[in-house]
Design an enzyme around this catalytic site. Structure first.
Site, PDB file in Angstrom:
ATOM      1  N   GLY A 187      23.828  20.628  18.533  1.00  0.00           N
ATOM      2  CA  GLY A 187      22.444  20.925  18.167  1.00  0.00           C
ATOM      3  C   GLY A 187      21.567  21.199  19.364  1.00  0.00           C
ATOM      4  O   GLY A 187      20.593  21.951  19.273  1.00  0.00           O
ATOM      5  N   ALA A 214      23.598  16.561  18.373  1.00  0.00           N
ATOM      6  CA  ALA A 214      22.767  16.061  17.290  1.00  0.00           C
ATOM      7  C   ALA A 214      23.117  14.606  17.036  1.00  0.00           C
ATOM      8  O   ALA A 214      24.163  14.114  17.470  1.00  0.00           O
ATOM      9  CB  ALA A 214      22.984  16.890  16.028  1.00  0.00           C
ATOM     10  N   GLU A 240      22.069  24.780  20.090  1.00  0.00           N
ATOM     11  CA  GLU A 240      21.436  25.568  19.030  1.00  0.00           C
ATOM     12  C   GLU A 240      19.919  25.604  19.216  1.00  0.00           C
ATOM     13  O   GLU A 240      19.282  26.628  18.953  1.00  0.00           O
ATOM     14  CB  GLU A 240      21.816  24.990  17.672  1.00  0.00           C
ATOM     15  CG  GLU A 240      23.286  25.228  17.335  1.00  0.00           C
ATOM     16  CD  GLU A 240      23.751  24.494  16.094  1.00  0.00           C
ATOM     17  OE1 GLU A 240      24.221  25.143  15.158  1.00  0.00           O
ATOM     18  OE2 GLU A 240      23.640  23.239  16.078  1.00  0.00           O
ATOM     19  N   GLU A 283      31.320  21.015  17.481  1.00  0.00           N
ATOM     20  CA  GLU A 283      31.328  20.471  16.128  1.00  0.00           C
ATOM     21  C   GLU A 283      32.714  20.420  15.484  1.00  0.00           C
ATOM     22  O   GLU A 283      33.035  19.479  14.749  1.00  0.00           O
ATOM     23  CB  GLU A 283      30.382  21.292  15.227  1.00  0.00           C
ATOM     24  CG  GLU A 283      28.910  21.003  15.438  1.00  0.00           C
ATOM     25  CD  GLU A 283      28.291  21.814  16.555  1.00  0.00           C
ATOM     26  OE1 GLU A 283      27.060  21.822  16.686  1.00  0.00           O
ATOM     27  OE2 GLU A 283      29.062  22.463  17.320  1.00  0.00           O
TER      28      GLU A 283
END
Length: 255
Positions: A106, A62, A109, A129
């Site tokens: 991300g 992300a 995900e 993360e």
């Protein structure tokens, strides 16, 4: 659109993330992906969607810099991302993630919200993360255990160490692994196989499989029996049975 492109051909949509150098998920990508979902919902003949990244990566995470700008503000990026990914998971046509290079944070995900994941053998797959002192926020802690089990999910998230594409297949996180140059041809072939099926059948399967996580076995079985009866009355079911008896390929009209 600035970060995404898509085209629809032969009942298949192909969405490409184009946000170099890492195709990192940003608020712009989430917004444009949401807009594309709006447009694809109007494509009534759609039977499969391929999601891929341009360049070196599927999506290597992300946009952390943007995340820090939103931190403490009124807009919660996690809720925004989850809402878009939920739409993918509940879409009327199956999403197929074609992963090369890396699907991290991300990016993974996003891939986890798809119905299928096909990877290159050397791809890096993971949720890093915790290395940044944060946690997954786009559904990683909830979707990853569904595919790899609690123990492996804890290991991947808490160590923040990625696995290879081949390892992802072995643990049930990805469907199959290919060489880099083979991936897209293989994914398009799989999408074409799905698109050759009857649309009502595809849509009912997409409603039934989530029952495994959302209801009891008894409820799931009753729902399957009810939907089986509904599908069996369609024109495509009649054509499929007739084609089987006549030893030919069926010609479905998606009715």
């Amino acid at each position: 659109m600035d970060t995404l492109t898509y085209e629809v051909k032969d009942h298949i949509a192909e969405i490409t993330i184009q946000s170099p150098p890492a195709n990192a998920l940003s608020s712009t990508i989430l917004q444009e992906l949401n807009e594309i979902l709006n447009e694809l919902e109007a494509e009534k003949s759609l039977k499969a969607v391929i999601l891929k990244g341009e360049g070196k990566f599927f999506s290597a995470g992300a946009d952390i810099k943007e995340f820090t700008e939103f931190q403490g503000g009124k807009e919660n990026m996690a809720f925004k991302g989850q809402a878009v990914f939920d739409r993918i998971e509940q879409f009327h046509a199956p999403f197929i993630a074609a992963i090369h290079g890396a699907a991290l944070g991300g990016g993974l995900e996003l891939a986890l919200s798809c119905h299928m994941r096909f990877v290159t053998k050397s791809a890096k797959i993971g949720l890093p993360e915790l290395s940044l002192g944060i946690i997954p926020g786009f559904g990683g802690t909830q979707r990853l255990p569904r595919y790899v089990g609690d123990a492996k999910a804890y290991e991947m998230i808490l160590t923040a160490e990625p696995v290879s594409g081949e390892e992802a297949v072995a643990m049930g996180l990805a469907n199959r692994a290919f060489e880099e140059e083979e991936l897209m041809d293989a994914v398009r072939k799989i999408a074409a196989s799905i698109a050759s099926k009857s649309k009502p059948s595809i849509e009912h399967v997409l409603k039934l499989v989530p029952n495994v996580y959302e209801s009891t076995l008894n409820h799931g079985l009753k729902d399957e029996a009810s939907r089986f009866e509904e599908v069996f009355r369609t024109e495509d079911a009649s054509e499929g049975v007739k084609a089987f008896i006549e030893k030919r390929k069926p010609v479905f009209q998606d009715k």
